[in-house]
Design an enzyme around this catalytic site. Structure first.
Site, PDB file in Angstrom:
ATOM      1  N   CYS A   1       0.510  -1.225   0.029  1.00  4.66           N
ATOM      2  CA  CYS A   1      -0.261  -0.432  -0.314  1.00  4.66           C
ATOM      3  C   CYS A   1       0.859   1.031  -0.808  1.00  4.66           C
ATOM      4  O   CYS A   1       2.053   1.255   0.250  1.00  4.66           O
ATOM      5  CB  CYS A   1      -0.866  -0.413   1.012  1.00  4.66           C
ATOM      6  SG  CYS A   1      -1.943  -1.716   1.626  1.00  4.66           S
TER       7      CYS A   1
ATOM      8  N   GLY B   1      -1.405   0.956  -4.581  1.00  5.52           N
ATOM      9  CA  GLY B   1      -2.708   0.276  -4.602  1.00  5.52           C
ATOM     10  C   GLY B   1      -3.993   0.831  -5.381  1.00  5.52           C
ATOM     11  O   GLY B   1      -3.957   2.533  -5.116  1.00  5.52           O
TER      12      GLY B   1
ATOM     13  N   ASN C   1       1.268  -0.007   5.442  1.00  4.24           N
ATOM     14  CA  ASN C   1       2.202  -0.591   4.351  1.00  4.24           C
ATOM     15  C   ASN C   1       3.152  -1.532   4.708  1.00  4.24           C
ATOM     16  O   ASN C   1       4.109  -1.129   5.608  1.00  4.24           O
ATOM     17  CB  ASN C   1       2.583   0.355   3.252  1.00  4.24           C
ATOM     18  CG  ASN C   1       4.006  -0.137   2.058  1.00  4.24           C
ATOM     19  OD1 ASN C   1       4.453   0.165   1.549  1.00  4.24           O
ATOM     20  ND2 ASN C   1       3.453  -1.587   1.438  1.00  4.24           N
ATOM     21  N   GLY C   2       2.818  -2.968   4.739  1.00  3.57           N
ATOM     22  CA  GLY C   2       3.328  -4.132   4.898  1.00  3.57           C
ATOM     23  C   GLY C   2       3.121  -4.801   5.044  1.00  3.57           C
ATOM     24  O   GLY C   2       1.791  -5.395   5.077  1.00  3.57           O
TER      25      GLY C   2
ATOM     26  N   TYR D   1      10.763  -1.577  -9.217  1.00  3.41           N
ATOM     27  CA  TYR D   1       9.551  -2.790 -10.281  1.00  3.41           C
ATOM     28  C   TYR D   1       8.228  -1.477  -8.727  1.00  3.41           C
ATOM     29  O   TYR D   1       8.234  -0.953  -9.629  1.00  3.41           O
ATOM     30  CB  TYR D   1       9.037  -3.614  -9.963  1.00  3.41           C
ATOM     31  CG  TYR D   1       7.498  -3.439 -10.380  1.00  3.41           C
ATOM     32  CD1 TYR D   1       7.246  -3.600 -11.383  1.00  3.41           C
ATOM     33  CD2 TYR D   1       5.698  -4.145  -9.244  1.00  3.41           C
ATOM     34  CE1 TYR D   1       6.336  -3.666 -12.102  1.00  3.41           C
ATOM     35  CE2 TYR D   1       5.185  -3.588  -9.790  1.00  3.41           C
ATOM     36  CZ  TYR D   1       5.296  -3.648 -11.009  1.00  3.41           C
ATOM     37  OH  TYR D   1       3.507  -3.364 -11.481  1.00  3.41           O
TER      38      TYR D   1
ATOM     39  N   SER E   1       7.381  -0.421 -17.078  1.00  8.76           N
ATOM     40  CA  SER E   1       8.262  -0.303 -15.964  1.00  8.76           C
ATOM     41  C   SER E   1       9.710  -0.875 -16.538  1.00  8.76           C
ATOM     42  O   SER E   1      11.260  -0.683 -16.040  1.00  8.76           O
ATOM     43  CB  SER E   1       8.082  -1.716 -15.497  1.00  8.76           C
ATOM     44  OG  SER E   1       8.091  -2.990 -16.424  1.00  8.76           O
TER      45      SER E   1
ATOM     46  N   ASP F   1      13.114  -5.643 -19.187  1.00  9.86           N
ATOM     47  CA  ASP F   1      11.973  -5.597 -18.687  1.00  9.86           C
ATOM     48  C   ASP F   1      12.651  -5.561 -17.601  1.00  9.86           C
ATOM     49  O   ASP F   1      14.188  -6.176 -17.232  1.00  9.86           O
ATOM     50  CB  ASP F   1      10.610  -6.826 -18.485  1.00  9.86           C
ATOM     51  CG  ASP F   1       9.679  -6.428 -18.227  1.00  9.86           C
ATOM     52  OD1 ASP F   1       9.026  -5.386 -17.517  1.00  9.86           O
ATOM     53  OD2 ASP F   1       8.014  -6.838 -18.837  1.00  9.86           O
TER      54      ASP F   1
ATOM     55  N   CYS G   1       7.029 -12.605  -1.613  1.00  8.89           N
ATOM     56  CA  CYS G   1       7.193 -12.034  -0.711  1.00  8.89           C
ATOM     57  C   CYS G   1       5.868 -11.950   0.524  1.00  8.89           C
ATOM     58  O   CYS G   1       5.076 -12.405   0.109  1.00  8.89           O
ATOM     59  CB  CYS G   1       7.141 -10.632  -1.262  1.00  8.89           C
ATOM     60  SG  CYS G   1       7.053  -9.351  -0.505  1.00  8.89           S
TER      61      CYS G   1
ATOM     62  N   CYS H   1      16.662  -6.457   1.368  1.00  6.75           N
ATOM     63  CA  CYS H   1      15.623  -7.008   1.453  1.00  6.75           C
ATOM     64  C   CYS H   1      15.307  -8.317   0.479  1.00  6.75           C
ATOM     65  O   CYS H   1      15.261  -8.065  -0.914  1.00  6.75           O
ATOM     66  CB  CYS H   1      14.600  -7.451   2.421  1.00  6.75           C
ATOM     67  SG  CYS H   1      13.533  -9.033   2.119  1.00  6.75           S
TER      68      CYS H   1
ATOM     69  N   CYS I   1      12.734 -12.789  -1.597  1.00 11.89           N
ATOM     70  CA  CYS I   1      11.767 -12.792  -3.424  1.00 11.89           C
ATOM     71  C   CYS I   1      12.948 -13.364  -3.802  1.00 11.89           C
ATOM     72  O   CYS I   1      12.682 -14.369  -5.197  1.00 11.89           O
ATOM     73  CB  CYS I   1      11.354 -12.471  -3.876  1.00 11.89           C
ATOM     74  SG  CYS I   1      12.512 -10.886  -4.521  1.00 11.89           S
TER      75      CYS I   1
HETATM   76  P1  AMP Z   1       4.666 -12.132 -15.312  1.00 11.01           P
HETATM   77  O1  AMP Z   1       3.632 -11.493 -16.440  1.00 11.01           O
HETATM   78  O2  AMP Z   1       3.706 -12.679 -14.338  1.00 11.01           O
HETATM   79  O3  AMP Z   1       6.375 -12.594 -15.395  1.00 11.01           O
HETATM   80  O4  AMP Z   1       5.074 -10.335 -14.691  1.00 11.01           O
HETATM   81  C1  AMP Z   1       6.251  -9.537 -15.096  1.00 11.01           C
HETATM   82  C2  AMP Z   1       5.409  -8.267 -15.627  1.00 11.01           C
HETATM   83  O5  AMP Z   1       4.784  -7.852 -14.399  1.00 11.01           O
HETATM   84  C3  AMP Z   1       6.637  -7.888 -15.605  1.00 11.01           C
HETATM   85  O6  AMP Z   1       6.756  -6.762 -16.678  1.00 11.01           O
HETATM   86  C4  AMP Z   1       6.559  -6.594 -14.726  1.00 11.01           C
HETATM   87  O7  AMP Z   1       7.210  -5.421 -14.542  1.00 11.01           O
HETATM   88  C5  AMP Z   1       5.528  -7.153 -13.758  1.00 11.01           C
HETATM   89  N1  AMP Z   1       5.080  -6.875 -12.158  1.00 11.01           N
HETATM   90  C6  AMP Z   1       6.405  -7.779 -11.362  1.00 11.01           C
HETATM   91  N2  AMP Z   1       6.110  -7.430 -10.382  1.00 11.01           N
HETATM   92  C7  AMP Z   1       4.783  -6.951 -10.462  1.00 11.01           C
HETATM   93  C8  AMP Z   1       4.110  -6.840  -8.777  1.00 11.01           C
HETATM   94  N3  AMP Z   1       4.355  -7.061  -7.747  1.00 11.01           N
HETATM   95  N4  AMP Z   1       2.532  -6.639  -9.739  1.00 11.01           N
HETATM   96  C9  AMP Z   1       2.571  -6.133 -10.450  1.00 11.01           C
HETATM   97  N5  AMP Z   1       2.978  -6.050 -12.096  1.00 11.01           N
HETATM   98  C10 AMP Z   1       4.048  -6.744 -12.060  1.00 11.01           C
END
Ligand code: AMP
Length: 490
Positions: free
Chosen positions: A5, A32, A106-107, A249, A290, A367, A404, A455, A458
């Site tokens: 959050c 959020g 947040n946490g 990210y 991203s 990415d 995480c 940390c 993950c």
């Molecule tokens: P995936 O498609 O499941 O491999 O997720 C990777 C994509 O989701 C990448 O483009 C990241 O920028 C984005 N991403 C990574 N972590 C998160 C997260 N916690 N919540 C939402 N998007 C994420």
């Protein structure tokens, strides 16, 4: 349950806090999108408005006018599949004998269930299964016996895990960061008051100045008249556990977190990605948004050295940076779609290549991370369909091998593509010509941090807090120091 959050708190000298809180929440919207809420206090009573949905939809003019008072806190909550109900929406509030309490968190606490059981045994009734309510009840209980600082210290001594909190105790606003500083929290100065927020971008939005980060283990108490703040270093640990994924990210690129501009951190991660695993292709393009800063750092480093690490000859153009992938900004996050089918459809709705930038070319796609592998699999296929001759994937973080528990919604272990696959197996699955991730050492170097102060749960599976069934990479019971009031500028 994890809480992912954005939090904020403000104390002003003469005007109502509702509007600044509302603008700050807008600036923190990326942290959020499930619910938004504000609690204010006008010196006599507390006012609250909490609603499901985006900040812009959650409040209308009338709501903001009803939130009277020059002090308050706000919250935006991150969506998780299946949690679409208001019981976990925040700020959370409780009224007790000596006042009212509002809490934005947040946490994620790792011992919330245990504490909830203990408090329930003492007669506390809970309305949600979230850990924020546990903190609120514990604090309210302590406040019946002790002054504010001691009460917060006692609660901090009991709760384990990650927490950045903004708290309203009547019209006094507090900020608290867990002793390992896992989630970000910073202090800003406004023309007529002070603000505490998850990210400095919220302070910028209010035309304020970033004063500094809230220190791990610190309690900050804003003066009711908006003239300053007091600081109490309640706990101190040998090591911090700043979440590296905030830089990779989660946080906004225009925020400064723990002294570092996120955009610069991402560019530096991109530069290191080139140094570690650069590949000479016709174009390099980011997965928007991203991957953008990573790709710009990567291309910049590629202009200086070749993939073999030699200085780039002047007549060699290097790797061309191209915005070859367009994003439909009206599509929500693909990540939270409940089924794989929907996630795949959503990637296609969200991203579309510019065919002429890729047709007949060798392409590097950048990415920040691969979680389930949905995005990269789809994009590699899409680029090939558009005529790309080769597609190489470069990732600005190490493989995500474990969930995480500290407040970022990732996925369960079974869903993580890197949990049981080697990099080569992942490359085969996503059907890229090559695939490389950044090393954890490079992450620590780019974030100018000791590995032990991050940390990396993950990507290593070793956590800075005790998580049932998981490995702890440090001793959490380090000695605490006594609370010493310090001056605001200390
Ligand atoms: P995936 O498609 O499941 O491999 O997720 C990777 C994509 O989701 C990448 O483009 C990241 O920028 C984005 N991403 C990574 N972590 C998160 C997260 N916690 N919540 C939402 N998007 C994420």
């Amino acid at each position: 349950m994890t809480e992912k959050c954005g939090v904020v708190g403000v104390s002003l000298s003469g005007r109502d806090a509702a509007r600044p809180l509302y603008y700050a929440l807008y600036a923190l919207q990326h942290r959020g999108q499930e619910s938004a809420g504000i609690i204010t206090h006008d010196g006599f009573q507390q006012h609250s408005h909490v609603e499901m949905g985006l900040v812009g939809d959650a409040f209308d003019e009338g709501d903001l006018e009803s939130l009277a008072g020059s002090a308050g806190i706000g919250h935006v909550r991150y969506p998780t599949a299946g949690s679409l109900d208001t019981s976990c929406a925040q700020p959370f509030s409780v009224s007790f004998k000596s006042g009212s309490l509002g809490l934005s968190h947040n946490g994620n606490l790792v011992n919330a269930d245990e504490l909830r059981d203990k408090l329930a045994g003492k007669g506390h009734a809970f309305t949600s299964d979230g850990d924020t309510e546990v903190i609120a009840h514990d604090l309210a209980r302590n406040l019946l016996e002790e002054d504010l600082v001691r009460a917060v210290k006692r609660t901090m001594g009991r709760i384990h895990g990650s927490y950045s909190l903004t708290i309203s105790h009547d019209d006094t606003i507090l900020g608290v960061r867990d002793p390992q500083g896992n989630r970000p929290l910073c202090i800003g100065e406004l023309e007529d008051g002070y603000v505490i927020a998850s990210e400095s971008a919220a302070i910028d939005t209010l035309d304020g100045e970033l004063v500094r980060d809230v220190r791990p283990g610190e309690l900050v108490v804003l003066h009711d008249d908006g003239t300053g703040f007091d600081s109490y270093q309640l706990f101190e640990r040998e090591h911090t556990a700043h979440c590296f994924f905030e830089h990779v990210y989660f946080a906004r690129p225009d925020s400064v977190i723990d002294g570092q501009l996120v955009y610069e951190a991402r560019r530096e991660l991109g530069r290191k990605l080139w140094d570690e695993s650069g590949v000479e292709t016709d174009v390099v393009m980011p997965v928007p948004d991203s991957g953008r800063a990573f790709a710009s750092g990567y291309a910049e480093a590629a202009a200086e050295t070749t993939a073999d690490g030699e200085p780039r000859p002047e007549r060699d153009d290097g790797v061309e940076f191209a915005e070859g992938m367009m994003k439909n900004r009206y599509v929500g996050r693909t990540f939270i779609m409940p089924t794989q089918d929907e996630r795949e459809r959503a990637v296609r709705l969200k991203l579309n290549p510019i065919k002429s930038t890729v047709a007949g070319k060798t392409v590097t796609l950048i990415d920040d991370s691969i979680v389930r592998g949905t995005t990269s699999t789809q994009l590699v296929e899409l680029l090939r369909d558009c005529g790309a001759e080769e597609v190489h994937m470069r990732i600005g973080a190490p493989p995500i091998v474990a969930p995480c528990y500290m407040g970022i919604d990732m996925a369960t272990r079974d869903e993580l593509i890197a949990a049981d696959k080697s990099v080569e197996e992942i490359r085969e699955t996503i059907e890229a010509d090559s695939l490389a991730y950044l090393s954890t050492d490079a992450v620590a170097e780019a974030l100018a941090s000791d590995r032990d102060d991050l940390c990396l749960g993950c990507v290593t599976g070793e956590y800075p807090y005790d998580v049932e069934g998981e490995v702890t990479d440090r001793d959490v019971d380090r000695p605490e120091i006594d609370s010493q009031p310090m001056r605001a500028d200390d």
